[in-house]
Design a protein around this motif. Structure first.
Motif, PDB file in Angstrom:
ATOM      1  N   GLU A  42       0.838  -1.197   0.000  1.00 42.19           N
ATOM      2  CA  GLU A  42       0.000   0.000   0.000  1.00 42.19           C
ATOM      3  C   GLU A  42       0.876   1.252   0.000  1.00 42.19           C
ATOM      4  O   GLU A  42       1.921   1.301   0.642  1.00 42.19           O
ATOM      5  CB  GLU A  42      -0.919   0.000   1.225  1.00 42.19           C
ATOM      6  N   MET A  43       0.427   2.260  -0.745  1.00 40.52           N
ATOM      7  CA  MET A  43       1.172   3.520  -0.817  1.00 40.52           C
ATOM      8  C   MET A  43       0.221   4.675  -0.556  1.00 40.52           C
ATOM      9  O   MET A  43      -0.907   4.683  -1.048  1.00 40.52           O
ATOM     10  CB  MET A  43       1.830   3.664  -2.188  1.00 40.52           C
ATOM     11  N   ASN A  44       0.677   5.614   0.230  1.00 42.06           N
ATOM     12  CA  ASN A  44      -0.048   6.856   0.465  1.00 42.06           C
ATOM     13  C   ASN A  44       0.823   7.991  -0.062  1.00 42.06           C
ATOM     14  O   ASN A  44       1.952   8.168   0.399  1.00 42.06           O
ATOM     15  CB  ASN A  44      -0.350   7.055   1.954  1.00 42.06           C
ATOM     16  N   ALA A  45       0.289   8.720  -1.033  1.00 39.72           N
ATOM     17  CA  ALA A  45       1.031   9.831  -1.630  1.00 39.72           C
ATOM     18  C   ALA A  45       1.354  10.884  -0.572  1.00 39.72           C
ATOM     19  O   ALA A  45       0.788  10.878   0.527  1.00 39.72           O
ATOM     20  CB  ALA A  45       0.199  10.454  -2.752  1.00 39.72           C
ATOM     21  N   GLU A  46       2.228  11.778  -0.927  1.00 34.73           N
ATOM     22  CA  GLU A  46       2.656  12.818   0.001  1.00 34.73           C
ATOM     23  C   GLU A  46       1.451  13.553   0.580  1.00 34.73           C
ATOM     24  O   GLU A  46       0.542  13.947  -0.152  1.00 34.73           O
ATOM     25  CB  GLU A  46       3.603  13.794  -0.698  1.00 34.73           C
ATOM     26  N   ARG A  66      10.430  11.707   3.507  1.00 27.70           N
ATOM     27  CA  ARG A  66      10.287  13.098   3.929  1.00 27.70           C
ATOM     28  C   ARG A  66      11.406  13.886   3.288  1.00 27.70           C
ATOM     29  O   ARG A  66      12.548  13.455   3.322  1.00 27.70           O
ATOM     30  CB  ARG A  66      10.362  13.215   5.448  1.00 27.70           C
ATOM     31  N   ALA A  67      11.031  15.025   2.699  1.00 28.65           N
ATOM     32  CA  ALA A  67      12.020  15.875   2.021  1.00 28.65           C
ATOM     33  C   ALA A  67      12.840  15.065   1.020  1.00 28.65           C
ATOM     34  O   ALA A  67      14.055  15.239   0.905  1.00 28.65           O
ATOM     35  CB  ALA A  67      12.916  16.571   3.047  1.00 28.65           C
ATOM     36  N   ALA A  88       5.320  10.786   2.657  1.00 28.04           N
ATOM     37  CA  ALA A  88       4.656   9.734   1.889  1.00 28.04           C
ATOM     38  C   ALA A  88       4.960   8.412   2.575  1.00 28.04           C
ATOM     39  O   ALA A  88       5.955   8.282   3.288  1.00 28.04           O
ATOM     40  CB  ALA A  88       5.156   9.723   0.450  1.00 28.04           C
ATOM     41  N   GLU A  89       4.086   7.423   2.363  1.00 27.26           N
ATOM     42  CA  GLU A  89       4.234   6.127   3.011  1.00 27.26           C
ATOM     43  C   GLU A  89       4.191   5.014   1.963  1.00 27.26           C
ATOM     44  O   GLU A  89       3.370   5.049   1.045  1.00 27.26           O
ATOM     45  CB  GLU A  89       3.087   5.906   4.002  1.00 27.26           C
ATOM     46  N   HIS A  90       5.081   4.035   2.122  1.00 28.74           N
ATOM     47  CA  HIS A  90       5.077   2.852   1.253  1.00 28.74           C
ATOM     48  C   HIS A  90       5.264   1.634   2.144  1.00 28.74           C
ATOM     49  O   HIS A  90       6.305   1.495   2.799  1.00 28.74           O
ATOM     50  CB  HIS A  90       6.187   2.934   0.208  1.00 28.74           C
ATOM     51  N   VAL A  91       4.265   0.771   2.165  1.00 24.14           N
ATOM     52  CA  VAL A  91       4.269  -0.401   3.027  1.00 24.14           C
ATOM     53  C   VAL A  91       5.064  -1.525   2.374  1.00 24.14           C
ATOM     54  O   VAL A  91       4.989  -1.737   1.163  1.00 24.14           O
ATOM     55  CB  VAL A  91       2.819  -0.858   3.304  1.00 24.14           C
TER      56      VAL A  91
END
Length: 107
Positions: A42-46, A66-67, A88-91
């Protein structure tokens, strides 16, 4: 400002914070504690939140960017994300399970 604790560095010195200690610290600092998880890949955009967050990974892994700098957190690792901080997050391939704290910021 964000802060991260990579437990692998602390484990070598027997200083790793365990989940119970992490939860107690969150409560002392006025955070609401909750548990969650995200599916593998799963990915959550910035994005940013309106609250301060602290997270401890209890299973799997997640990469926060981050940055433009990615940092991967695995079981036992913890970090904080300040209100308004873009990230942003990438599982990872196994998904991620975590205990988290959320604290409203002064407006």
């Amino acid at each position: 400002m964000s802060g991260c604790r990579i437990a692998n560095h602390y484990r070598e010195k027997d200083l790793a914070m365990n989940q119970r200690e992490f939860e107690a610290e969150l409560r002392r600092e006025g955070y609401q504690v909750f548990y969650g998880g995200l599916k593998a890949g799963e990915m959550n955009a910035e994005h940013a939140h309106d609250w301060d967050a602290r997270v401890m990974v209890i299973g799997g892994e997640i990469t926060l960017t981050r940055a433009g700098k990615p940092e991967t957190f695995r079981a036992g690792d913890s970090c904080s994300v300040s209100a308004g901080e873009m990230h942003a997050e990438h599982v990872g391939p196994q998904g991620v399970a975590y205990v988290a704290g959320r604290r409203a910021t002064a407006r």
